[in-house]
Write a protein that holds these residues in place. Structure first.
Motif, PDB file in Angstrom:
ATOM      1  N   GLY A 111     -37.534  86.523 -82.617  1.00 13.62           N
ATOM      2  CA  GLY A 111     -36.700  85.329 -82.797  1.00 13.62           C
ATOM      3  C   GLY A 111     -35.491  85.344 -81.873  1.00 13.62           C
ATOM      4  N   THR A 138     -33.353  75.287 -77.557  1.00 12.67           N
ATOM      5  CA  THR A 138     -32.404  76.235 -76.959  1.00 12.67           C
ATOM      6  C   THR A 138     -32.630  76.467 -75.471  1.00 12.67           C
ATOM      7  N   HIS A 168     -41.252  83.412 -81.540  1.00 10.37           N
ATOM      8  CA  HIS A 168     -40.952  82.100 -82.119  1.00 10.37           C
ATOM      9  C   HIS A 168     -40.670  81.088 -81.013  1.00 10.37           C
ATOM     10  N   ASN A 169     -39.653  81.381 -80.207  1.00 10.87           N
ATOM     11  CA  ASN A 169     -39.311  80.463 -79.116  1.00 10.87           C
ATOM     12  C   ASN A 169     -39.619  81.179 -77.794  1.00 10.87           C
ATOM     13  N   SER A 197     -34.413  81.960 -80.950  1.00 11.27           N
ATOM     14  CA  SER A 197     -34.515  80.934 -81.998  1.00 11.27           C
ATOM     15  C   SER A 197     -33.496  81.146 -83.110  1.00 11.27           C
ATOM     16  N   ILE A 209     -32.485  77.486 -83.710  1.00 18.97           N
ATOM     17  CA  ILE A 209     -33.638  76.690 -84.137  1.00 18.97           C
ATOM     18  C   ILE A 209     -33.891  77.070 -85.583  1.00 18.97           C
ATOM     19  N   VAL A 268     -41.821  76.149 -78.711  1.00 19.40           N
ATOM     20  CA  VAL A 268     -41.640  76.758 -80.029  1.00 19.40           C
ATOM     21  C   VAL A 268     -43.009  76.959 -80.676  1.00 19.40           C
ATOM     22  N   SER A 325     -38.495  73.351 -77.250  1.00 23.77           N
ATOM     23  CA  SER A 325     -37.411  74.184 -77.746  1.00 23.77           C
ATOM     24  C   SER A 325     -36.089  73.430 -77.766  1.00 23.77           C
ATOM     25  N   CYS A 330     -28.551  82.803 -78.900  1.00 27.01           N
ATOM     26  CA  CYS A 330     -27.978  81.755 -79.763  1.00 27.01           C
ATOM     27  C   CYS A 330     -26.717  82.217 -80.472  1.00 27.01           C
TER      28      CYS A 330
END
Ligand SMILES: *Cc1c(COP(=O)(O)O)cnc(C)c1O
Length: 374
Positions: free
Chosen positions: A165, A300, A136-137, A168, A172, A144, A298, A191
């Motif tokens: 993920g 993040t 994803h990221n 993310s 996100i 992204v 992104s 995250c």
């Protein structure tokens, strides 16, 4: 000197409260009270993944979750479409190849996203593929990938979609059920703002059906999701997983999950977006080039092209020794050319973290400009 503040793309600095919980007495991983705590942690994670499907917490890093996902879904000789636009796409390629999976790579240039159109072309050209896998990221470039659009493709072609993920989920927007994701993986140290050591993996009912119907069942024991589900049912009351859970890590994770859910996931996502904007605006005004365009950048992690005449190690060393902030270099071929900043988790998104970092980069730019004149 104080330890440097971490602004790398994981592990992230965790709050005092999370850290304090990690340092308390060890508790056993079984028994009714603990099972309730564990199940409640799983329920919190499901809210962050936005899923009503199954979710497991594995002792291991994010890669353990990815390895388990690939191993459970695909076997030797199976073909799968894999999006590759950076280091973590390549990492998934290594994992899948280790199980004898044949990959149809859908590549995009470094700094560009893997498009849903290209994924669909690959699926149409290879009607025997059994799954689509995508990051994803992409943490190596700060790009992204459009998982929602890719999910529309996999839904249309009735294929399972597995998503990395790791940088993310919790930072996100991510909607496992809404986007039709079948296997989603993240880890504690990005995250979610907890120490490293745990992987989380969510599994859809479609993914279970595929695993159950495989001609050659998944290999192994630890990274075999069917085994995890089996133990969860059999040992429901005692401990719903096959091994010793990392109880201290779970208790620390709970502190950070409570703070995310208290803030509200949408607000958490907004906070990450604001941090990315602040950092990117600052980089632009310093006159450096961002790797990812705004359209797919992104929230993040941000990758930046460094000055052509300065290896990024110099900037990284300067920020650490003069400003007490630790950032990361580029990954792979971009090791000396790019630097990367993680602005995720409870502390990494704070303006009082990002401002001093930008000041430090500015000071380095000024010093370099002086050097040029001498
Ligand atoms: C960090 C990261 C991983 C690897 O996670 P580990 O916890 O180091 O195993 C995988 N994918 C992405 C996108 C990451 O950022």
């Amino acid at each position: 000197m104080d330890r440097p503040k971490l602004m790398i793309p994981g592990p992230v600095d965790v709050t005092e409260e999370t850290l304090a919980r990690m340092g308390q007495n060890v508790v056993p991983h079984f028994g009714a009270a603990w099972v309730e705590t564990y199940n409640d942690t799983v329920a919190s994670l499901k809210r962050i993944f936005r899923t009503g499907e199954d979710l497991f917490i594995m002792v291991g890093s994010g890669s353990a979750g990815l390895d388990a996902g690939v191993n459970s879904l695909l076997g030797k000789g199976d073909r799968a479409v894999l999006g590759i636009n950076g280091f973590f796409g390549e990492r998934l390629e290594e994992i899948a190849r280790s199980y004898g999976v044949e990959l149809i790579p859908v590549r995009a240039e470094l700094g560009m996203p893997v498009t849903a159109e290209k994924v669909e072309q690959a699926v149409l050209a290879n009607p025997d593929v059994k799954a689509v896998i995508v990051v994803h990221n992409e943490t190596s470039t700060g790009v992204v990938n459009p998982v929602e659009a890719i999910g529309n493709v996999t839904r249309k072609h009735n294929l399972p979609l597995m998503v990395d993920g790791v940088t993310s989920i919790g930072g996100i927007e991510f909607d496992m059920d809404g986007w039709g994701v079948d296997i989603a993986v993240t880890a504690s140290q990005k995250c979610l703002g907890a120490p490293p050591g745990l992987a989380m993996i969510a599994v859809s009912s479609r993914a279970w059906r595929i695993m159950e119907q495989r001609e050659n069942p998944p290999w192994g024991w630890y990274l075999n999701l069917l085994n995890w589900r089996d133990y969860r049912e059999r040992w429901k009351e005692w401990h719903p997983y096959p091994m010793t859970m990392a109880t201290s890590n779970i208790l620390a994770l709970r502190v950070s999950l409570a703070s995310i859910l208290g803030e509200g996931i949408d607000n958490t996502i907004r906070r990450h977006r604001a941090a990315a904007k602040m950092f990117r605006d600052g980089i632009r005004s310093i006159g450096l080039k961002l790797v990812a365009d705004d359209g797919f950048a992104s929230s993040t992690v941000t990758a930046v092209e460094s000055w052509a005449d300065v290896p990024t190690e110099k900037l990284i060393g300067f920020l650490e020794s003069e400003h007490g902030i630790r950032i990361a270099n580029g990954i792979g071929t971009m090791k000396d050319r790019w630097f990367r900043v993680g602005h995720m988790g409870p502390l990494g998104t704070l303006p009082e973290r990002i401002e001093p970092l930008l000041k430090g980069i500015e000071a380095f730019a000024a010093r370099r400009a002086e050097g040029e004149q001498n």
